[in-house]
Write a protein that holds these residues in place. Structure first.
Motif, PDB file in Angstrom:
ATOM      1  N   TYR A  31       0.834  -1.196   0.000  1.00  0.00           N
ATOM      2  CA  TYR A  31       0.000   0.000   0.000  1.00  0.00           C
ATOM      3  C   TYR A  31       0.873   1.252   0.000  1.00  0.00           C
ATOM      4  CZ  TYR A  31      -3.218   3.598   1.520  1.00  0.00           C
ATOM      5  OH  TYR A  31      -3.950   4.745   1.602  1.00  0.00           O
ATOM      6  N   GLY A  32       0.470   2.256  -0.760  1.00  0.00           N
ATOM      7  CA  GLY A  32       1.173   3.528  -0.790  1.00  0.00           C
ATOM      8  C   GLY A  32       2.200   3.647  -1.887  1.00  0.00           C
ATOM      9  N   LEU A  33       2.483   2.545  -2.562  1.00  0.00           N
ATOM     10  CA  LEU A  33       3.451   2.567  -3.655  1.00  0.00           C
ATOM     11  C   LEU A  33       2.714   2.794  -4.971  1.00  0.00           C
ATOM     12  CD1 LEU A  33       6.459   2.047  -4.436  1.00  0.00           C
ATOM     13  CD2 LEU A  33       5.771  -0.271  -4.917  1.00  0.00           C
ATOM     14  N   ILE A  81       5.924   7.961   4.364  1.00  0.00           N
ATOM     15  CA  ILE A  81       6.985   7.325   3.579  1.00  0.00           C
ATOM     16  C   ILE A  81       7.712   6.255   4.376  1.00  0.00           C
ATOM     17  CG2 ILE A  81       9.193   7.744   2.408  1.00  0.00           C
ATOM     18  CD1 ILE A  81       8.063  10.471   1.567  1.00  0.00           C
ATOM     19  N   SER A  82       7.977   6.491   5.663  1.00  0.00           N
ATOM     20  CA  SER A  82       8.702   5.506   6.466  1.00  0.00           C
ATOM     21  C   SER A  82       7.912   4.212   6.623  1.00  0.00           C
ATOM     22  CB  SER A  82       9.061   6.073   7.836  1.00  0.00           C
ATOM     23  OG  SER A  82       7.895   6.421   8.552  1.00  0.00           O
ATOM     24  N   VAL A  83       6.602   4.328   6.765  1.00  0.00           N
ATOM     25  CA  VAL A  83       5.763   3.133   6.900  1.00  0.00           C
ATOM     26  C   VAL A  83       5.711   2.359   5.580  1.00  0.00           C
ATOM     27  CG1 VAL A  83       3.408   2.326   7.351  1.00  0.00           C
ATOM     28  CG2 VAL A  83       4.392   4.126   8.767  1.00  0.00           C
ATOM     29  N   VAL A  84       5.550   3.079   4.474  1.00  0.00           N
ATOM     30  CA  VAL A  84       5.539   2.440   3.158  1.00  0.00           C
ATOM     31  C   VAL A  84       6.863   1.714   2.917  1.00  0.00           C
ATOM     32  CG1 VAL A  84       5.428   2.837   0.662  1.00  0.00           C
ATOM     33  CG2 VAL A  84       3.878   4.057   2.184  1.00  0.00           C
ATOM     34  N   ALA A  85       7.976   2.391   3.221  1.00  0.00           N
ATOM     35  CA  ALA A  85       9.301   1.786   3.017  1.00  0.00           C
ATOM     36  C   ALA A  85       9.501   0.553   3.896  1.00  0.00           C
ATOM     37  CB  ALA A  85      10.386   2.817   3.282  1.00  0.00           C
ATOM     38  N   ASP A  86       9.077   0.621   5.161  1.00  0.00           N
ATOM     39  CA  ASP A  86       9.202  -0.537   6.056  1.00  0.00           C
ATOM     40  C   ASP A  86       8.399  -1.726   5.539  1.00  0.00           C
ATOM     41  OD1 ASP A  86      10.936   0.676   7.825  1.00  0.00           O
ATOM     42  OD2 ASP A  86       9.354   1.293   9.219  1.00  0.00           O
ATOM     43  N   ILE A  88       7.559  -2.338   2.412  1.00  0.00           N
ATOM     44  CA  ILE A  88       8.227  -2.836   1.201  1.00  0.00           C
ATOM     45  C   ILE A  88       9.440  -3.674   1.572  1.00  0.00           C
ATOM     46  CG2 ILE A  88       9.560  -2.122  -0.821  1.00  0.00           C
ATOM     47  CD1 ILE A  88       7.622   0.296  -1.011  1.00  0.00           C
ATOM     48  N   ILE A  89      10.253  -3.189   2.492  1.00  0.00           N
ATOM     49  CA  ILE A  89      11.457  -3.914   2.897  1.00  0.00           C
ATOM     50  C   ILE A  89      11.100  -5.283   3.441  1.00  0.00           C
ATOM     51  CG2 ILE A  89      13.333  -3.943   4.590  1.00  0.00           C
ATOM     52  CD1 ILE A  89      13.447  -0.851   4.232  1.00  0.00           C
ATOM     53  N   GLY A  90      10.127  -5.338   4.338  1.00  0.00           N
ATOM     54  CA  GLY A  90       9.737  -6.621   4.928  1.00  0.00           C
ATOM     55  C   GLY A  90       9.188  -7.597   3.912  1.00  0.00           C
ATOM     56  N   LYS A  91       8.304  -7.118   3.049  1.00  0.00           N
ATOM     57  CA  LYS A  91       7.677  -8.000   2.062  1.00  0.00           C
ATOM     58  C   LYS A  91       8.694  -8.502   1.036  1.00  0.00           C
ATOM     59  CE  LYS A  91       3.556  -8.736  -0.419  1.00  0.00           C
ATOM     60  NZ  LYS A  91       2.340  -9.051   0.233  1.00  0.00           N
ATOM     61  N   VAL A  92       9.544  -7.609   0.532  1.00  0.00           N
ATOM     62  CA  VAL A  92      10.536  -8.000  -0.473  1.00  0.00           C
ATOM     63  C   VAL A  92      11.527  -9.005   0.122  1.00  0.00           C
ATOM     64  CG1 VAL A  92      12.497  -7.152  -1.830  1.00  0.00           C
ATOM     65  CG2 VAL A  92      10.311  -5.940  -1.884  1.00  0.00           C
ATOM     66  N   LYS A  93      12.028  -8.715   1.306  1.00  0.00           N
ATOM     67  CA  LYS A  93      12.998  -9.614   1.942  1.00  0.00           C
ATOM     68  C   LYS A  93      12.394 -10.998   2.177  1.00  0.00           C
ATOM     69  CE  LYS A  93      16.326  -9.761   5.675  1.00  0.00           C
ATOM     70  NZ  LYS A  93      16.970  -9.029   6.767  1.00  0.00           N
ATOM     71  N   TYR A  94      11.177 -11.037   2.706  1.00  0.00           N
ATOM     72  CA  TYR A  94      10.515 -12.314   2.977  1.00  0.00           C
ATOM     73  C   TYR A  94      10.289 -13.109   1.684  1.00  0.00           C
ATOM     74  CZ  TYR A  94       6.969 -15.692   4.318  1.00  0.00           C
ATOM     75  OH  TYR A  94       6.279 -16.860   4.502  1.00  0.00           O
ATOM     76  N   ASP A 105      20.616  -9.759   2.506  1.00  0.00           N
ATOM     77  CA  ASP A 105      21.348  -8.982   3.494  1.00  0.00           C
ATOM     78  C   ASP A 105      20.672  -7.639   3.720  1.00  0.00           C
ATOM     79  OD1 ASP A 105      23.399  -8.166   5.243  1.00  0.00           O
ATOM     80  OD2 ASP A 105      24.512  -7.240   3.612  1.00  0.00           O
ATOM     81  N   LYS A 106      20.447  -6.875   2.643  1.00  0.00           N
ATOM     82  CA  LYS A 106      19.845  -5.542   2.771  1.00  0.00           C
ATOM     83  C   LYS A 106      18.843  -5.306   1.664  1.00  0.00           C
ATOM     84  CE  LYS A 106      23.933  -3.267   4.632  1.00  0.00           C
ATOM     85  NZ  LYS A 106      24.975  -2.266   4.348  1.00  0.00           N
ATOM     86  N   VAL A 107      17.795  -4.562   2.014  1.00  0.00           N
ATOM     87  CA  VAL A 107      16.864  -4.019   1.034  1.00  0.00           C
ATOM     88  C   VAL A 107      16.878  -2.510   1.248  1.00  0.00           C
ATOM     89  CG1 VAL A 107      14.500  -3.938   0.198  1.00  0.00           C
ATOM     90  CG2 VAL A 107      15.432  -6.093   1.041  1.00  0.00           C
ATOM     91  N   ASN A 108      17.399  -1.785   0.279  1.00  0.00           N
ATOM     92  CA  ASN A 108      17.464  -0.330   0.351  1.00  0.00           C
ATOM     93  C   ASN A 108      16.366   0.261  -0.512  1.00  0.00           C
ATOM     94  OD1 ASN A 108      19.924  -0.335   1.919  1.00  0.00           O
ATOM     95  ND2 ASN A 108      20.959  -0.941   0.038  1.00  0.00           N
ATOM     96  N   VAL A 109      15.624   1.223   0.049  1.00  0.00           N
ATOM     97  CA  VAL A 109      14.536   1.863  -0.680  1.00  0.00           C
ATOM     98  C   VAL A 109      14.912   3.319  -0.935  1.00  0.00           C
ATOM     99  CG1 VAL A 109      12.109   2.532  -0.587  1.00  0.00           C
ATOM    100  CG2 VAL A 109      12.822   0.327   0.336  1.00  0.00           C
ATOM    101  N   TYR A 110      14.898   3.698  -2.202  1.00  0.00           N
ATOM    102  CA  TYR A 110      15.194   5.071  -2.609  1.00  0.00           C
ATOM    103  C   TYR A 110      13.910   5.680  -3.170  1.00  0.00           C
ATOM    104  CZ  TYR A 110      19.994   3.449  -2.226  1.00  0.00           C
ATOM    105  OH  TYR A 110      21.169   2.922  -1.757  1.00  0.00           O
ATOM    106  N   VAL A 111      13.363   6.650  -2.459  1.00  0.00           N
ATOM    107  CA  VAL A 111      12.138   7.308  -2.899  1.00  0.00           C
ATOM    108  C   VAL A 111      12.538   8.378  -3.912  1.00  0.00           C
ATOM    109  CG1 VAL A 111      10.114   8.619  -2.210  1.00  0.00           C
ATOM    110  CG2 VAL A 111      11.016   6.846  -0.695  1.00  0.00           C
TER     111      VAL A 111
END
Length: 120
Positions: A31-33, A81-86, A88-94, A105-111
């Protein structure tokens, strides 16, 4: 450079495009993307990518045992933005870890931008 997994039956090679596709589709479910942005922003113009080109907004770096994922996104105005990024990071990593068996290792989000909805 594809990621190689060795097991008792042989070798499994997973291409970077597989990781990019899984990451892009997973992010789009959040949501939010609004969408993925072009990662080439040298001319300071951000382009919203169409669904068939989503992987162009993802950069994959494969280390020895881990994968790093960079996502270039555009968010909807009015969302935190912080909630949307969090999310995304959790879903993509999982999803990447579950579908490929490779540790992320890392998921970096660049808005790259914020999309404002025009009123009708």
């Amino acid at each position: 450079m594809p990621k190689t997994i060795n097991n008792q039956y042989g070798n499994i090679m997973i291409d970077e495009n597989v990781f990019a596709t899984i990451a892009a589709i997973s992010a789009m479910e959040c949501y939010g993307l609004v969408g993925m942005a072009s990662k080439n922003t040298t001319d300071n113009l951000v382009r919203l990518l169409k669904k068939e080109h989503l992987t162009k907004g993802v950069k994959i770096t494969i280390n020895d045992d881990e994968v790093n994922i960079d996502l270039f996104i555009i968010v909807q105005f009015g969302t935190k933005i912080s909630v949307v990024a969090d999310n995304i990071i959790g879903k993509v990593k999982y999803n990447v870890q579950q579908l490929t068996g490779v540790e992320v290792d890392k998921v970096n989000v660049y808005v790259q931008g914020v999309r404002v909805q025009k009123e009708k």
